[in-house]
Design an enzyme around this catalytic site. Structure first.
Site, PDB file in Angstrom:
ATOM      1  N   GLY A 232      17.840  -2.746  -2.115  1.00 11.16           N
ATOM      2  CA  GLY A 232      18.673  -3.167  -0.993  1.00 11.16           C
ATOM      3  C   GLY A 232      19.967  -2.373  -0.954  1.00 11.16           C
ATOM      4  O   GLY A 232      20.070  -1.307  -1.581  1.00 11.16           O
TER       5      GLY A 232
ATOM      6  N   GLU B 245       3.808  12.653   9.879  1.00 16.87           N
ATOM      7  CA  GLU B 245       4.334  12.045   8.650  1.00 16.87           C
ATOM      8  C   GLU B 245       3.650  12.560   7.389  1.00 16.87           C
ATOM      9  O   GLU B 245       4.274  12.628   6.345  1.00 16.87           O
ATOM     10  CB  GLU B 245       4.296  10.513   8.710  1.00 16.87           C
ATOM     11  CG  GLU B 245       2.933   9.899   8.698  1.00 16.87           C
ATOM     12  CD  GLU B 245       2.970   8.372   8.741  1.00 16.87           C
ATOM     13  OE1 GLU B 245       3.917   7.769   8.245  1.00 16.87           O
ATOM     14  OE2 GLU B 245       2.009   7.789   9.269  1.00 16.87           O
TER      15      GLU B 245
ATOM     16  N   HIS C   5       7.326  16.429  33.778  1.00 17.97           N
ATOM     17  CA  HIS C   5       8.726  16.120  34.082  1.00 17.97           C
ATOM     18  C   HIS C   5       9.662  16.735  33.046  1.00 17.97           C
ATOM     19  O   HIS C   5      10.785  16.266  32.858  1.00 17.97           O
ATOM     20  CB  HIS C   5       8.923  14.601  34.181  1.00 17.97           C
ATOM     21  CG  HIS C   5       8.124  14.006  35.306  1.00 17.97           C
ATOM     22  ND1 HIS C   5       8.460  14.183  36.624  1.00 17.97           N
ATOM     23  CD2 HIS C   5       6.968  13.297  35.306  1.00 17.97           C
ATOM     24  CE1 HIS C   5       7.551  13.585  37.399  1.00 17.97           C
ATOM     25  NE2 HIS C   5       6.635  13.044  36.615  1.00 17.97           N
TER      26      HIS C   5
HETATM   27  C1  F6R Z   1       3.377   4.842   9.393  1.00 12.34           C
HETATM   28  C2  F6R Z   1       3.768   3.562   8.811  1.00 12.34           C
HETATM   29  C3  F6R Z   1       5.078   3.006   9.227  1.00 12.34           C
HETATM   30  C4  F6R Z   1       5.016   1.473   9.276  1.00 12.34           C
HETATM   31  C5  F6R Z   1       6.421   0.916   9.561  1.00 12.34           C
HETATM   32  C6  F6R Z   1       6.397  -0.582   9.686  1.00 12.34           C
HETATM   33  O1  F6R Z   1       2.134   5.252   8.920  1.00 12.34           O
HETATM   34  O2  F6R Z   1       3.090   2.999   8.002  1.00 12.34           O
HETATM   35  O3  F6R Z   1       5.501   3.531  10.443  1.00 12.34           O
HETATM   36  O4  F6R Z   1       4.116   1.092  10.266  1.00 12.34           O
HETATM   37  O5  F6R Z   1       7.297   1.293   8.544  1.00 12.34           O
HETATM   38  O6  F6R Z   1       5.969  -1.178   8.502  1.00 12.34           O
HETATM   39  P1  F6R Z   1       5.415  -2.658   8.466  1.00 12.34           P
HETATM   40  O7  F6R Z   1       4.171  -2.673   9.307  1.00 12.34           O
HETATM   41  O8  F6R Z   1       5.159  -2.935   7.028  1.00 12.34           O
HETATM   42  O9  F6R Z   1       6.479  -3.516   9.057  1.00 12.34           O
END
Ligand code: F6R
Length: 609
Positions: free
Chosen positions: A102, A488, A504
């Site tokens: 955190g 990614e 556009h």
């Molecule tokens: C991309 C990926 C991230 C998660 C995002 C949300 O492959 O895994 O974009 O989708 O960080 O994470 P959650 O679904 O755990 O809230």
């Protein structure tokens, strides 16, 4: 993101901590460390880099004796990744060690205060202020010092604390960052993630915000912020340890892509009975659903992309307005929410801090919250009015695949169930959609058997430096996910555009040799999409088409190569189209030699804002 593991029991702690850290590797990290109490003092080993390097250093130090300790994987926020900034952090006298997930928001002010009293800091981290402040407040009663520190710090934290003066116990505390306690015979563990503990125990409890736990080998006490005892409910975790292992695959990502037929099957089958979708888990009355003014979908990343597809699906089935918001934006956009808003929150981990904060804001504004979550007992699941779990099992690769697919399946279940209740879907249409949903696992199997073709196309296109994904309607939603998957894990530049929007502005980037992935499986907009494909083709783009089998020849006339998926109900198209996109990204990244399961700079569970 950062990971925490702690052990107190009768066995040597270091190997247990290192194994726990290995299980947390998938969350993403740049350094790691352990602290173990032995022989009157706390020994700390920490290093920038991989767990393997840490394990080697522990071995060089003779293995670290001691039956109580803490471990941590760090994903740098305050202070660069370095040996000294790694956790655990110890107080100046070396008697108190702390691991932290955190961000301590007021760390600068506390640091200044402590420096004015003569404390010298070793690192640049926000976490070190917790260790130093504990020493400052400690007068022989550790819990008392902990509560004083917790009242002074602001921000988000999961904390593990070890004090050489109380060598039989660990202290844990949480606010806005997950922390799990595990119960065993003659030991206790603590961890930020259940995968770190399932090898040792399946009996766990989740700390809630503001709670503090005190763990010895044989006892566990949980208190609120004022040290009043709290009774915690224990939960049994039934994830298999094998699910968190590669099982012969080169990467977790490929394993998880291959698990999708089963994951989707496991998610939908228990919820379909006698030709109808039955969501026993939910208690939303007919009058409540009919009274809804809007559905607000809130999520991040790939889960947000599920939301983008869900908008088309739910608006078609429920005839209610659906708005999709990025969780990180929702809180700060003065959202229009009332008691007649249903917030649909989507999250694999159930711990994404932006999503959790947005959920709380939606509730504060009067919405009821329905969440789609993969991790049982996670904070988002616990704070929702209703939760539908995706039965994908643990997802280890940072890039989501099977969680995305099961989230989509749950959206379809919600659409069907609510449409029946609200009377917005005819019986024939309902039946056709439900049957198509039940066919998905087998159709997913079929797509996966042809993965060599996608591997071949990846070998042709992997060197394109920039890729555009275009499509309309649900094809556009899948394009967003295809583009994110590619960038990614392979680090190639890619963008997704609604096909009609390209002209556009962005079409100026299309030149001979630009790779365009054209998603053209959506029948209602097929001709329109194909006109846009012709536009990029005539500007020299290399085009890889993705469509449904019956449209293959029409697409093939325009593009260079065509991938197909079996035909399904138009609203279910994303469930099939996404798989070739995942595989394409995977094989491109493989050809670039990327660290597919742990892409640079990324973390599995994003627990900082
Ligand atoms: C991309 C990926 C991230 C998660 C995002 C949300 O492959 O895994 O974009 O989708 O960080 O994470 P959650 O679904 O755990 O809230």
């Amino acid at each position: 993101m950062c990971g925490i593991v702690g052990y107190v029991g009768r066995e040597t702690a270091a190997p247990i901590l290192l194994e726990g850290l290995r299980r947390l590797e998938y969350r993403g990290y740049d350094s790691a460390g352990v602290a173990v109490y032995n022989d009157g003092g706390i020994q700390v080993v920490k290093t920038k880099g991989r767990i393997q390097a840490l394990a080697q250093q522990v071995e060089e130090r003779g293995g670290l004796a001691g039956t109580i300790g803490l471990g941590h994987t760090r994903w740098a926020t305050h202070g660069a990744p370095s040996d000294v900034n790694s956790h655990p952090h110890v107080s100046a006298n070396g008697r108190i060690a702390v691991v932290h997930n955190g961000i301590i928001e007021n760390y600068a002010e506390i640091r200044e205060f402590l420096q004015s009293t003569g404390v010298r800091f070793a690192s640049e981290t926000d976490t070190e202020v917790v260790a130093q402040l504990l020493e400052y407040y400690y007068r022989g009663n550790l819990l008392d010092a902990v509560t004083k520190v917790l009242h002074r710090i602001q921000g988000a934290y999961a904390l593990g604390i070890l004090c050489a003066d109380c060598p039989d116990r660990l202290i844990a505390a949480r606010k806005d960052s997950p922390l799990i306690l595990g119960f065993g015979d003659g030991f206790h563990v603590l961890a930020s993630d259940v995968t770190a503990v399932i090898e040792h125990t399946r009996e766990v409890c989740y700390l809630d915000d503001g709670e503090i736990a005190e763990l010895t080998a044989d006892h566990c006490w949980v208190y609120d912020a004022y040290l009043r005892p709290v009774e915690k409910e224990r939960r049994h975790v039934d994830w298999e340890i094998s699910a968190a292992e590669k099982g012969g695959y080169e990467h977790f990502m490929l394993k998880e892509i291959m698990e999708q037929p089963k994951a989707v099957h496991d998610t939908i089958t228990p919820r379909i009975r006698d030709g109808a979708v039955v969501l026993d888990e939910l208690e939303f009355s007919t009058s409540y659903l009919k009274s809804l003014e809007k559905i607000y979908i809130i999520a991040c990343g790939s889960s947000y992309h599920v939301g983008m597809a869900a908008k088309y699906v739910l608006e078609a089935l429920l005839r209610k307005p659906v708005e999709v918001a990025l969780a990180s934006e929702f809180r700060y956009c003065n959202p229009i929410v009332s008691e007649r808003t249903l917030a649909l929150v989507i999250s694999q981990s159930g711990e994404t801090i932006d999503t959790l904060a947005a959920l709380r804001e939606a509730k504060r504004l009067g919405a009821r919250v329905l969440s789609i979550v993969n991790v049982v007992g996670s904070t988002i699941a616990r704070e929702s009015d209703g939760v539908l779990y995706t039965w994908a099992g643990p997802e280890i690769a940072v890039a989501t695949t099977k969680a995305y697919s099961t989230q989509l399946a749950v959206v379809d279940l919600i659409g069907l169930a609510f449409a029946k209740t609200m009377g917005t879907l005819g019986d024939e249409e309902y039946k056709a959609l439900l049957e198509a949903l039940e066919r998905l696992p087998q159709q997913l199997e079929e797509i996966l058997t042809h993965r060599e073709q996608i591997q071949y196309l990846a070998s042709i296109y992997f060197n394109h430096p920039s890729v555009f994904f275009i499509g309309r309607n649900l094809d556009y939603a899948v394009g967003l996910e295809g583009s994110l998957k590619l960038k990614e894990i392979s680090y190639l530049h890619s963008e997704a555009y609604a096909a009609g929007e390209l002209k556009h502005g962005t079409i100026s980037l299309i030149e001979p040799g630009t790779l365009v992935v054209a998603l053209a499986g959506c029948r209602p907009v097929f001709e329109k999409t194909m006109s846009n494909v012709v536009e990029v083709k005539s500007r020299g783009a290399d085009v890889l088409g993705l469509t449904i089998a019956p449209l293959e020849s029409a697409v093939g006339k325009v593009v260079d190569y065509t991938l197909t998926v079996p035909e399904t109900h138009p609203l279910l198209l994303p469930s099939l189209e996404v798989v070739p996109m995942q595989l394409f990204a995977y094989y491109v990244a493989l050809m670039h030699g990327c660290d597919i399961d742990k892409p640079r700079n990324l973390a599995k569970s994003v627990t900082v804002e």
